[in-house]
Motif scaffolding. Structure first.
Motif, short mmCIF file in Angstrom:
data_model
loop_
_atom_site.label_atom_id
_atom_site.label_comp_id
_atom_site.label_asym_id
_atom_site.label_seq_id
_atom_site.Cartn_x
_atom_site.Cartn_y
_atom_site.Cartn_z
N PHE A 183 0.84 -1.20 0.00
CA PHE A 183 0.00 0.00 0.00
C PHE A 183 0.87 1.26 0.00
N GLU B 124 -9.34 1.12 0.98
CA GLU B 124 -8.37 1.19 -0.12
C GLU B 124 -7.44 -0.03 -0.12
N GLU C 292 3.18 6.64 0.22
CA GLU C 292 2.68 7.65 -0.71
C GLU C 292 1.16 7.70 -0.70
N GLN C 293 0.52 6.54 -0.71
CA GLN C 293 -0.95 6.53 -0.66
C GLN C 293 -1.44 7.01 0.71
N HIS D 274 -1.38 10.72 0.63
CA HIS D 274 -2.47 11.20 -0.23
C HIS D 274 -3.78 11.26 0.53
N TRP D 275 -4.11 10.20 1.27
CA TRP D 275 -5.38 10.17 1.98
C TRP D 275 -5.37 11.05 3.23
#
Length: 413
Positions: free
Chosen positions: A352, A385, A355-356, A359-360
């Motif tokens: 995951f 996600e 970086e993600q 973002h969230w």
């Protein structure tokens, strides 16, 4: 009584019992000896004296998805209310009263606050509402919350209401170990969440506010199940013991390291992050023992990772760790998380990743208010996600430094 014996001003104060004092006083006086199962009918009687009807006490479930009605004589028990999409949920997350006009009156939702931790929501209907009603019911809700928390320590009734799925023994241990999921004072606020709520094992967190110092620890014990929960319990116990001894962060690490090594042997470990935040100055210090670097959030945007020298996880006999330091600005938030949050992946696919996560965090920081709402929404969104499930424990712990002082709370108007 001689004139000289009179206390200045005392005789001019009306000390007779008014309606509001009697209402709150009866609940307070009787609650000391009240068996847990009789709390509900007493609360119902108290609220009815104000003119309330259709009374419900809604408690947060362990997954932080629903507000579940507490069963009890004279309480209305309907379907659970979704925290993310209901008036009761809004009152709960924002710690504010909500009033909804209806054909037969006004439906009120009042947060049940124990200190600053949201226990649940008191729901009732009144024919009309004025400021006297609001003031009295707000205070009544606060007293109800305190009673629920007190009685919770020696009954399973509230636990069974909040539990919406079978819970593992390891998770039972972890939930009994945790402090309140949220805490807020004028200078600082914190909130945490664990996944998966009903089978978490090795992840845990702890905090304490002692004078101007907020102490925080987040731990992640290796493995799964009961062994991991046992290690996490020892780690948190060692942390609390050493913290209360007043030693510095590097010495706390050494004490925890020794406790895990002696109890479980050289092949077992716990990653950990220990922090101290001066809530008067914003000076934050921390030691990182194998954890992902926390995120520094400023103006609702991730500014950067708080990179720092790391030492070996607790139990591996690492060298004396270097204590890192960061001066926070008012409104800054620091997000701690365990590796289960970013390392989740399906077989053959990429993790995951941070970086993600960033973002969230940036998206949710702009849509939610308050640290508890942010942590809850972020955890649930990240789980979605990651495919709706997790193969490892995943923990979030968010700190917001506000600065200022709280002395005004000791001054009576």
């Amino acid at each position: 009584m001689a004139e000289s014996d009179r206390q200045p001003g005392k005789d001019s104060v009306d000390r007779s019992e008014g309606f509001g004092e009697r209402l709150l006083g009866v609940l307070l006086d009787r609650a000391h000896e009240m068996p847990p199962q009789l709390i509900a009918p007493l609360i119902a009687e108290e609220v009815a004296r104000v003119g309330g009807r259709d009374i419900s006490i809604l408690l947060q479930d362990y997954a932080q998805l629903l507000l579940v009605p507490l069963p009890g004589r004279r309480l209305a028990v309907g379907e659970p209310e979704p925290i993310g999409d209901s008036q009761a949920g809004t009152a709960f997350l924002n710690a504010t009263s909500i009033e909804v006009p209806q054909a037969d009156g006004v439906r009120m939702y009042l947060p049940l606050l124990d200190g600053s931790d949201q226990v649940g929501v008191l729901a009732l209907t009144l024919e009309t509402v004025d400021d006297h009603d609001r003031r009295l019911l707000r205070r009544l809700a606060g007293l109800i919350a305190d009673i629920l928390v007190t009685k919770h320590s020696y009954t399973d009734q509230f636990f069974l209401t909040r539990r919406r799925a079978p819970m593992s023994v390891a998770a039972e241990i972890q939930w009994s170990l945790l402090p309140p999921l949220a805490m807020s004072v004028p200078q600082v606020a914190v909130a945490g969440i664990l996944e998966p709520a009903y089978s978490v094992a090795g992840d845990s967190f702890d905090y304490a506010l002692n004078d101007d110092i907020l102490h925080v620890a987040v731990v992640d014990a290796m493995g799964h199940g009961l062994n991991a929960a046992t290690m996490a319990t020892v780690a948190i116990g060692a942390y609390r013991h050493s913290r209360r001894a007043g030693i510095d962060l590097s010495e706390i690490y050494a004490f925890m390291d020794q406790a895990i090594a002696e109890q479980f042997g050289p092949e077992h470990f716990v990653t950990a992050q220990m922090m101290r935040l001066n809530i008067a100055t914003g000076r934050m210090q921390w030691v990182n023992a194998g954890h992902p670097a926390p995120l520094l959030i400023r103006n609702h945007q991730v500014l950067r990772q708080l990179e720092s020298p790391t030492t070996l996880p607790v139990g591996f006999g690492g060298e004396k760790p270097q204590v890192s330091e960061q001066r926070l600005q008012r409104g800054d938030r620091v997000l701690c998380f365990t590796d289960g949050l970013i390392e989740e992946h399906k077989a053959g696919e990429e993790q995951f990743g941070e970086e993600q996560l960033v973002h969230w965090v940036n998206r949710i920081e702009h849509t939610e208010k308050g640290v508890r709402a942010v942590v809850r929404s972020l955890s649930h969104r990240l789980k979605e996600e990651r495919g709706g499930s997790t193969s490892d424990d995943a923990t979030l712990f968010l700190i917001e430094w506000r600065g200022g002082a709280a002395d005004h709370l000791t001054v009576l108007d």
